[in-house]
Design a protein around this motif. Structure first.
Motif, short mmCIF file in Angstrom:
data_model
loop_
_atom_site.label_atom_id
_atom_site.label_comp_id
_atom_site.label_asym_id
_atom_site.label_seq_id
_atom_site.Cartn_x
_atom_site.Cartn_y
_atom_site.Cartn_z
N PRO A 191 -3.54 0.46 -0.12
CA PRO A 191 -3.22 1.66 0.23
C PRO A 191 -3.85 2.77 0.15
O PRO A 191 -4.10 3.53 -0.59
CB PRO A 191 -1.47 1.79 0.50
CG PRO A 191 -1.62 1.20 -0.21
CD PRO A 191 -2.96 -0.44 -1.24
N ASP A 213 0.04 1.91 9.75
CA ASP A 213 -0.51 0.79 9.25
C ASP A 213 -0.41 -0.91 9.72
O ASP A 213 -1.29 -1.09 10.76
CB ASP A 213 -0.46 1.28 7.77
CG ASP A 213 -2.09 -0.49 7.52
OD1 ASP A 213 -2.94 -0.37 7.63
OD2 ASP A 213 -1.98 -0.87 6.38
N MET A 214 0.01 -0.94 9.95
CA MET A 214 0.91 -1.38 10.39
C MET A 214 0.63 -2.13 12.28
O MET A 214 -0.14 -3.22 12.68
CB MET A 214 1.96 -2.55 10.05
CG MET A 214 2.91 -3.91 11.11
SD MET A 214 2.00 -5.33 9.53
CE MET A 214 0.44 -5.46 10.71
N THR A 271 0.63 -8.67 0.84
CA THR A 271 -0.30 -7.65 -0.49
C THR A 271 0.24 -5.97 -0.49
O THR A 271 -0.24 -5.89 -1.30
CB THR A 271 -2.21 -7.66 0.45
OG1 THR A 271 -1.75 -7.26 2.26
CG2 THR A 271 -2.42 -8.75 0.11
N ARG A 272 0.97 -6.18 0.24
CA ARG A 272 1.84 -4.98 0.68
C ARG A 272 3.09 -4.22 0.44
O ARG A 272 3.78 -3.91 0.74
CB ARG A 272 1.22 -3.80 1.60
CG ARG A 272 0.31 -3.41 1.20
CD ARG A 272 -0.86 -2.57 2.29
NE ARG A 272 -2.27 -2.47 2.05
CZ ARG A 272 -2.90 -1.26 3.15
NH1 ARG A 272 -2.99 -0.84 3.70
NH2 ARG A 272 -4.74 -1.82 2.50
N ARG A 292 -0.07 -7.97 5.61
CA ARG A 292 0.28 -7.26 5.63
C ARG A 292 1.73 -7.54 3.88
O ARG A 292 1.98 -6.66 3.18
CB ARG A 292 0.73 -6.37 6.58
CG ARG A 292 1.36 -4.84 5.37
CD ARG A 292 0.68 -4.19 6.73
NE ARG A 292 1.89 -3.23 6.54
CZ ARG A 292 2.78 -2.62 6.52
NH1 ARG A 292 3.79 -4.44 6.53
NH2 ARG A 292 3.70 -2.05 6.28
N TRP A 345 -9.23 -6.22 10.78
CA TRP A 345 -7.49 -5.85 10.62
C TRP A 345 -7.29 -7.07 9.38
O TRP A 345 -5.56 -7.95 8.16
CB TRP A 345 -6.82 -6.31 11.77
CG TRP A 345 -7.25 -7.58 12.06
CD1 TRP A 345 -8.60 -7.69 13.41
CD2 TRP A 345 -6.39 -9.17 12.68
NE1 TRP A 345 -7.95 -9.00 14.04
CE2 TRP A 345 -7.74 -9.89 12.85
CE3 TRP A 345 -6.10 -9.60 11.41
CZ2 TRP A 345 -7.73 -11.47 12.99
CZ3 TRP A 345 -5.91 -10.88 11.88
CH2 TRP A 345 -6.51 -11.60 12.26
N SER A 364 3.16 3.11 6.97
CA SER A 364 2.93 1.93 6.47
C SER A 364 3.46 1.33 7.85
O SER A 364 2.85 0.41 8.32
CB SER A 364 4.80 1.48 5.38
OG SER A 364 4.92 -0.17 6.26
N ARG A 368 -3.84 -2.08 12.84
CA ARG A 368 -3.76 -3.75 12.13
C ARG A 368 -3.02 -4.55 13.34
O ARG A 368 -4.28 -5.41 13.85
CB ARG A 368 -3.13 -4.24 10.75
CG ARG A 368 -3.89 -3.72 9.66
CD ARG A 368 -3.55 -4.15 8.31
NE ARG A 368 -3.43 -2.75 7.26
CZ ARG A 368 -4.41 -3.64 7.02
NH1 ARG A 368 -5.99 -4.34 6.75
NH2 ARG A 368 -5.81 -2.69 5.76
N MET A 392 -7.77 -6.25 3.48
CA MET A 392 -7.01 -5.20 2.96
C MET A 392 -7.10 -4.79 1.56
O MET A 392 -6.61 -5.33 0.39
CB MET A 392 -5.54 -6.82 2.87
CG MET A 392 -4.95 -7.53 3.58
SD MET A 392 -3.91 -6.09 5.01
CE MET A 392 -2.55 -5.37 4.03
N ALA A 400 5.81 -2.56 2.36
CA ALA A 400 7.08 -3.34 2.95
C ALA A 400 8.59 -4.02 3.10
O ALA A 400 9.36 -3.98 3.46
CB ALA A 400 6.60 -4.41 3.25
N ALA A 435 -2.17 -10.26 10.92
CA ALA A 435 -1.65 -9.53 10.64
C ALA A 435 -1.18 -9.40 9.71
O ALA A 435 -0.87 -8.69 8.58
CB ALA A 435 -2.58 -8.83 11.47
#
Lengths: 226, 226
Positions: free
Chosen positions: A25, A83-84, A116-117, A113, A19, A80, A87, A22, A121, A109
């Motif tokens: 995606p 995935d969240m 880095t994403r 996210r 988790w 999204s 994790r 990263m 988000a 976690a």
């Protein structure tokens, strides 16, 4: 929409310490380009033609995969959020049953996210453009993350480690402060994802009323604590 | 853009306890309709023609007042942020110099506004569509609110009332949890603005590490506090 649940499972994120990793995606080219366009121009400022044009496919191909533009947004939101969720569950399981460690892991976690994403988000802001039915579908997954954090807050309260009079609202407040991160993180660019995560772990623990035994507030009336 | 600063001053909000009163925002018909359209369809999903059409004016009239569509968004954001800033300052002044009361007041003022002016508050999500120059202009006012709250957090820390290792990031976290309120408040509709404000005052005080003298955590190692 078949993209939505897949990558988290393939990554084997659930139930192992992966988790923290990263990787970029795993989105189809169509979803990747749609994500960029939604980020640049908003959902209403992006047409199906724009997406198809950037991917280099014909419009019917997009309709085939996602039904319509809203289907594209929903697929991205579902990917999204799933995935969240995966994790967050893995981070929670990694906490060894201790509410403090579980809370730390889950916040870490989430923040990793968010930093880095950021584009994924930031999609959160477009949720209000979904149809009521699709919004509900999205909120079901979203609610699972809230429920997970809420369980930790309640456990911490029951064990006398946290001190929260309104566990549900405090849970939402903690998630809200994490969700705001994409709005400032890239613009500032001063801190690494790991540093932001460490800061928010500390802030979140304070927000749920955790006071470590080393804390001067454990001593009665610690005026001028500095 | 002359609308932007005016209403707060006319309300005489600064320096009196009127910061709790939430009259409907004093926006021109043009800005009121633009606000509705931006909320419904997003900034990119709204055309100058849409706005002029709904107000019932010719397009040149809109250009005359606001330059272009971005000028309309900027006017709304400036009105919204200036109003918020004036209320926050009045709430702070009303706190009698006590960091706990100041923090309570300012969070109450912010939450009252987030709950009763959700459409204005939701505009925050459209900031990324401003030109870099206008975004900077907006961020200057925005920063003043952050600075105000930050000053309170630092004062509370120095007086040993708050316990915050990172005052700047904690300030941002507190503001973020308040700013998220418009996203769920109307959809749920279970709580009154005053109740939400009271909850967030308590959560914000916990987040800055305030522990009242009555709190069991003042006693060393209060295991199983319930």
């Amino acid at each position: 929409m078949s993209e939505s649940g897949r990558p988290a499972a393939e990554n084997g994120v659930v139930g192992n310490p992966g988790w923290r990793r990263m990787d970029p995606p795993e989105l189809s080219p169509m979803l990747t380009h749609a994500l960029d366009l939604f980020y640049e121009n908003g959902f209403h400022g992006t047409s199906v033609r724009d997406i198809a044009g950037r991917v280099g496919v014909a419009i019917p191909s997009l309709y085939y995969h996602h039904g319509n533009k809203e289907g594209v947004l929903l697929a991205l939101l579902e990917y999204s959020t799933s995935d969240m969720l995966a994790r967050a569950h893995a981070a929670d399981a990694d906490g060894g049953g201790d509410p403090v460690q579980r809370m730390s892991n889950v916040v870490e976690a989430i923040v990793l996210r968010m930093t880095t994403r950021a584009r994924l988000a930031a999609l959160e802001g477009e949720v209000r453009y979904l149809s009521p039915e699709n919004r509900l579908r999205y909120r079901v997954i979203r609610k699972e993350i809230e429920d997970l954090v809420h369980t930790i807050v309640v456990d911490g309260n029951e064990q006398g480690l946290f001190y929260t009079s309104d566990t549900a609202e405090t849970t939402r407040a903690v998630l809200s402060m994490c969700q705001a991160i994409p709005r400032w993180f890239h613009a500032e660019g001063r801190m690494s994802p790991a540093i932001v995560a460490a800061k928010y772990v500390e802030i979140a623990l304070t927000t749920v009323g955790y006071v470590s035994t080393a804390d001067p507030r454990r001593r009665p009336r610690a005026k001028r604590a500095r």
